[in-house]
Design an enzyme around this catalytic site. Structure first.
Site, PDB file in Angstrom:
ATOM      1  N   ASP A   1       0.887  -1.162   0.000  1.00 39.07           N
ATOM      2  CA  ASP A   1       0.000   0.000   0.000  1.00 39.07           C
ATOM      3  C   ASP A   1       0.917   1.201   0.000  1.00 39.07           C
ATOM      4  O   ASP A   1       1.858   1.287   0.795  1.00 39.07           O
ATOM      5  CB  ASP A   1      -0.943   0.020   1.202  1.00 39.07           C
ATOM      6  CG  ASP A   1      -2.088   0.992   0.930  1.00 39.07           C
ATOM      7  OD1 ASP A   1      -2.880   0.732   0.005  1.00 39.07           O
ATOM      8  OD2 ASP A   1      -2.172   2.036   1.610  1.00 39.07           O
TER       9      ASP A   1
ATOM     10  N   PHE B   1       4.297   5.310 -13.308  1.00 36.10           N
ATOM     11  CA  PHE B   1       2.840   5.404 -13.242  1.00 36.10           C
ATOM     12  C   PHE B   1       2.481   6.427 -12.157  1.00 36.10           C
ATOM     13  O   PHE B   1       3.358   7.020 -11.530  1.00 36.10           O
ATOM     14  CB  PHE B   1       2.205   4.023 -12.954  1.00 36.10           C
ATOM     15  CG  PHE B   1       2.495   3.489 -11.572  1.00 36.10           C
ATOM     16  CD1 PHE B   1       3.696   2.858 -11.304  1.00 36.10           C
ATOM     17  CD2 PHE B   1       1.566   3.623 -10.540  1.00 36.10           C
ATOM     18  CE1 PHE B   1       3.972   2.376 -10.035  1.00 36.10           C
ATOM     19  CE2 PHE B   1       1.836   3.140  -9.258  1.00 36.10           C
ATOM     20  CZ  PHE B   1       3.048   2.509  -9.019  1.00 36.10           C
TER      21      PHE B   1
HETATM   22  P1  IMP Z   1      -2.792   1.730  -3.623  1.00 39.50           P
HETATM   23  O1  IMP Z   1      -2.957   0.780  -4.770  1.00 39.50           O
HETATM   24  O2  IMP Z   1      -4.000   1.928  -2.815  1.00 39.50           O
HETATM   25  O3  IMP Z   1      -1.570   1.408  -2.806  1.00 39.50           O
HETATM   26  O4  IMP Z   1      -2.567   3.131  -4.304  1.00 39.50           O
HETATM   27  C1  IMP Z   1      -1.335   3.620  -4.538  1.00 39.50           C
HETATM   28  C2  IMP Z   1      -1.458   4.928  -5.330  1.00 39.50           C
HETATM   29  O5  IMP Z   1      -0.410   5.779  -4.892  1.00 39.50           O
HETATM   30  C3  IMP Z   1      -1.240   4.683  -6.825  1.00 39.50           C
HETATM   31  O6  IMP Z   1      -2.434   4.489  -7.515  1.00 39.50           O
HETATM   32  C4  IMP Z   1      -0.538   5.970  -7.234  1.00 39.50           C
HETATM   33  O7  IMP Z   1      -1.488   6.976  -7.444  1.00 39.50           O
HETATM   34  C5  IMP Z   1       0.276   6.326  -5.991  1.00 39.50           C
HETATM   35  N1  IMP Z   1       1.597   5.695  -6.055  1.00 39.50           N
HETATM   36  C6  IMP Z   1       2.073   4.660  -5.327  1.00 39.50           C
HETATM   37  N2  IMP Z   1       3.311   4.326  -5.674  1.00 39.50           N
HETATM   38  C7  IMP Z   1       3.629   5.150  -6.680  1.00 39.50           C
HETATM   39  C8  IMP Z   1       4.804   5.269  -7.481  1.00 39.50           C
HETATM   40  O8  IMP Z   1       5.776   4.516  -7.391  1.00 39.50           O
HETATM   41  N3  IMP Z   1       4.768   6.243  -8.380  1.00 39.50           N
HETATM   42  C9  IMP Z   1       3.717   7.092  -8.558  1.00 39.50           C
HETATM   43  N4  IMP Z   1       2.588   7.002  -7.865  1.00 39.50           N
HETATM   44  C10 IMP Z   1       2.553   6.035  -6.919  1.00 39.50           C
END
Ligand code: IMP
Length: 198
Positions: free
Chosen positions: A69, A151
């Site tokens: 996360d 991304f």
């Molecule tokens: P999760 O899937 O709920 O952990 O959401 C993570 C969100 O944080 C992603 O959809 C991105 O918007 C942002 N995020 C996390 N890691 C990265 C990264 O390495 N680069 C850019 N955005 C990130």
């Protein structure tokens, strides 16, 4: 060994495969493993949410599952978007571009641009064992997006330890300095110790 990544995020999957592939671990996405579910991220911390995601998949599959996360925390915005990074605009249909443009708008005229990416990795095992790690990558919010790789918020994040934006780095270069790269490398160490003790 097979491990399920409790996510269908293509960017994360690509990075995790590269990182864990070095250990000979085959990483399956949730969908590839046949679990096309969306685990509700009701936690208020990255650690709570990564546990929720991994444990839900382990409970369904009976296999080890790993979740990351992660998100971006901006000092001037009191740590926003944080755990809400993936749904910052409030509209699930919005794209990564919509979300980073929304953030850039909030940062208009702001000189304090300090920020960090955070990744909380959690691996759950069918016997109830849990491995947790955390990684951070510090930097600044840029004034406009640049770069085509990566991304999410990568095009507007300038890491301290490299020139330009995170989106100008190759996957390999990004993994070497990123929050997820750090958390996963520590996870690999802990996983080695875990299996050595067995
Ligand atoms: P999760 O899937 O709920 O952990 O959401 C993570 C969100 O944080 C992603 O959809 C991105 O918007 C942002 N995020 C996390 N890691 C990265 C990264 O390495 N680069 C850019 N955005 C990130």
């Amino acid at each position: 060994m097979k491990i399920i990544l409790a996510s269908n995020n293509k960017g994360k999957l690509r990075e995790m495969r590269e990182l864990l592939g070095e250990l000979g671990i085959e990483v399956l996405s949730q969908r590839e493993a046949g679990f096309d579910i969306e685990v509700e991220e009701t936690g208020t911390t990255f650690e709570e949410n990564s546990y929720l995601k991994a444990s839900a998949i382990t409970a369904l599959s009976g296999l080890p599952a790993v979740a990351d996360d992660s998100g971006l925390m901006v000092d001037h915005l009191g740590g926003e978007p944080g755990v809400y990074s993936a749904r910052y605009t409030g509209n699930h249909e919005d794209s990564d571009i919509d979300r980073y443009m929304y953030l850039l708008k909030k940062m208009e005229g702001v000189t304090d641009r300090r920020a960090k990416f955070v990744s909380a990795v959690c691996c759950t095992f069918p016997n109830g064992d849990v491995i947790r790690t955390r990684g951070e990558c510090h930097g600044n919010i840029l004034y406009s997006p640049v770069g085509e790789h990566g991304f999410g918020y990568d095009p507007i994040f300038g890491p301290d330890c490299s020139e330009g934006s995170m989106a100008q780095l190759t996957d390999e270069e990004k993994n070497a300095i990123s929050h997820r790269g750090k958390a996963v490398r520590e996870f690999i160490e802990k996983l080695r110790e875990y299996y050595a003790d067995k």
